[in-house]
Design an enzyme around this catalytic site. Structure first.
Site, short mmCIF file in Angstrom:
data_model
loop_
_atom_site.label_atom_id
_atom_site.label_comp_id
_atom_site.label_asym_id
_atom_site.label_seq_id
_atom_site.Cartn_x
_atom_site.Cartn_y
_atom_site.Cartn_z
N LEU A 194 -3.45 24.74 45.26
CA LEU A 194 -3.96 22.72 44.55
C LEU A 194 -4.38 22.13 45.11
O LEU A 194 -5.29 20.91 45.08
CB LEU A 194 -2.80 23.02 43.27
CG LEU A 194 -3.28 21.59 42.81
CD1 LEU A 194 -4.07 21.30 41.92
CD2 LEU A 194 -1.48 21.01 42.30
N ALA A 195 -3.17 21.26 45.94
CA ALA A 195 -3.88 20.36 47.30
C ALA A 195 -5.01 20.23 48.38
O ALA A 195 -6.13 19.95 48.10
CB ALA A 195 -2.53 20.01 47.92
N ASP A 196 -5.68 21.57 48.57
CA ASP A 196 -5.93 21.91 49.74
C ASP A 196 -7.61 21.40 48.49
O ASP A 196 -8.17 21.51 49.04
CB ASP A 196 -6.24 23.24 49.95
CG ASP A 196 -5.09 23.81 50.70
OD1 ASP A 196 -5.40 23.33 52.36
OD2 ASP A 196 -4.21 24.18 50.96
N GLY A 197 -7.53 22.35 46.96
CA GLY A 197 -9.00 22.74 46.55
C GLY A 197 -9.14 20.74 46.06
O GLY A 197 -10.70 20.43 45.56
N ALA A 208 -10.18 19.86 49.01
CA ALA A 208 -12.29 20.03 48.90
C ALA A 208 -12.66 18.94 48.88
O ALA A 208 -13.69 18.29 48.97
CB ALA A 208 -12.19 21.22 48.82
#
Length: 395
Positions: free
Chosen positions: A165-168, A171
């Site tokens: 989630l945090a990576d998305g 991004a």
């Protein structure tokens, strides 16, 4: 034009998820993205599900990119990278702060080579501060941001999401930051450096939690699937063991739901006119809605809610998403051919532009598939390719 970002050259030197996904989004709309990988490959190639030894996540994350192997820790790799930067618009990296500088590839050096280049640096904790040198992943951001603290059942532990989630979120934010920097370059003629810390973007999506604590000293508790802003809002089981989600963010929708389930009397209560007050009576409202849904199969529940113009949705798995007519109508799922796997389906581009639409040009390529093609445009001939291959700089 092959998309609205046609002509923008991006060097994707990041690994795993946040930085590479930002580059994927740019590639979807026509940017020329060169994925620079360590000769051992981006770890995402072996992350998660595989078919016949081929990483499936990579097929989505590497789409539209040209794969070039190049060891940036070697002087030869650094020299070739400098040649590539001279003609690039954007560089995306996620090395630990100081690594590029140690290799002679820091922003000051890149600016000397190409004053117009935009350098996006994606790290767990940012380029400065007491945590800057710590290893950082999305999981840590989901914990530190307060997301995990408010997620889960009231009597259960803090809960992390079962996906990046945090990576998305990072991004998406990074892609926006890059486009903002490119727009500024149109006015100034100069690129700039983007410092993107994964712990930050997810904070914005948590809404008013920080300001509520600052002004009122209030901390949002874990509430499971309920909301502190309205009710009924929950996941309910149907008679055929399906699950549906109900939301009543609008007052009129809340009234329709209660009339549908045969409890118009609740809409006449003084507290029903306020979403926050309804949330304080969630037990009573959930009991009314849950009992009605539990007596009907999923198809009937969805049909009755739709007829009443009340907000409901089935809880889907990936299998359901692939079969859903609304996703099909929107073109949400792309059907592509992959040279290694044959027919393949994945998420399509994020949004539809009426005049300059994007598209997926190809799926994630094999490791180093474009090394010779790309490096030849920077003066690397066959003899040098052989030498670099022998030295382990490329694969």
């Amino acid at each position: 034009m092959d998309g609205p970002l046609s002509g923008i050259r991006v060097l994707d030197a990041a690994t795993l998820f946040a930085g590479p996904l930002a580059a994927t989004l740019l590639a979807d709309f026509g940017a020329e993205v060169v994925k620079i990988e360590h000769p051992g490959g981006d770890p995402v190639r072996s992350h998660g599900a595989q078919r016949e030894g081929v990483g499936l996540w990579w097929k989505m994350l590497g789409r539209g990119k040209k794969s070039v192997t190049l060891y940036l820790g070697a002087p030869d790799g650094q020299e070739i990278f400098r040649r590539m930067v001279a003609e690039a618009d954007v560089v995306i990296e996620n090395f630990r702060p100081g690594t590029l500088e140690r290799w002679g590839l820091g922003y000051d050096r890149l600016c000397e080579i190409n004053p117009r280049v935009v350098l996006a640096r994606v790290t767990g904790f940012g380029q400065i501060g007491p945590y800057a040198q710590r290893p950082g992943f999305g999981t840590l951001a989901e914990a530190m941001s307060g997301f995990a603290a408010v997620t889960g059942e009231p009597d259960g532990p803090p809960t992390l999401p079962p996906f990046g989630l945090a990576d998305g979120i990072t991004a998406l934010t990074t892609a926006f930051a890059i486009m903002t920097a490119l727009r500024a370059r149109d006015a100034t003629g100069r690129g700039q450096q983007i410092d993107m810390a994964i712990i930050e973007p997810i904070l914005t999506l948590l809404g008013p939690q920080l300001i509520a604590y600052d002004q009122l000293g209030e901390l949002q508790p874990r509430m499971g699937n309920r909301s502190s802003n309205n009710a009924p809002r929950n996941i309910y089981r149907t008679a055929d063991d399906g699950w549906v989600a109900v939301s009543t963010s609008a007052q009129t929708v809340a009234e329709r739901v209660l009339r549908l389930v045969g409890r118009p009397d609740l809409t006449e209560q003084p507290w029903f006119a306020s979403g926050a007050e309804r949330a304080r009576h969630a037990d009573e409202l959930d009991a009314a809605v849950g009992a009605w849904i539990a007596q009907r199969d999923t198809e009937t529940v969805l049909r009755e809610f739709e007829a009443a113009e009340a907000a409901v949705a089935p809880v889907y798995t990936a299998a359901d998403v692939l079969a859903d007519p609304q996703f099909r109508a929107l073109g949400t799922i792309a059907e592509l051919h992959d040279d290694e796997l044959g027919p393949i389906r994945m998420q399509n581009i994020l949004f539809r532009l009426s005049e300059t639409p994007g598209r997926i040009r190809w799926t994630g390529p094999p490791l180093g598939a474009h090394t010779a093609e790309v490096l030849s445009t920077y003066g690397v001939d066959a003899a040098e390719l052989d030498r670099l291959r022998t030295a382990g700089v490329i694969r």
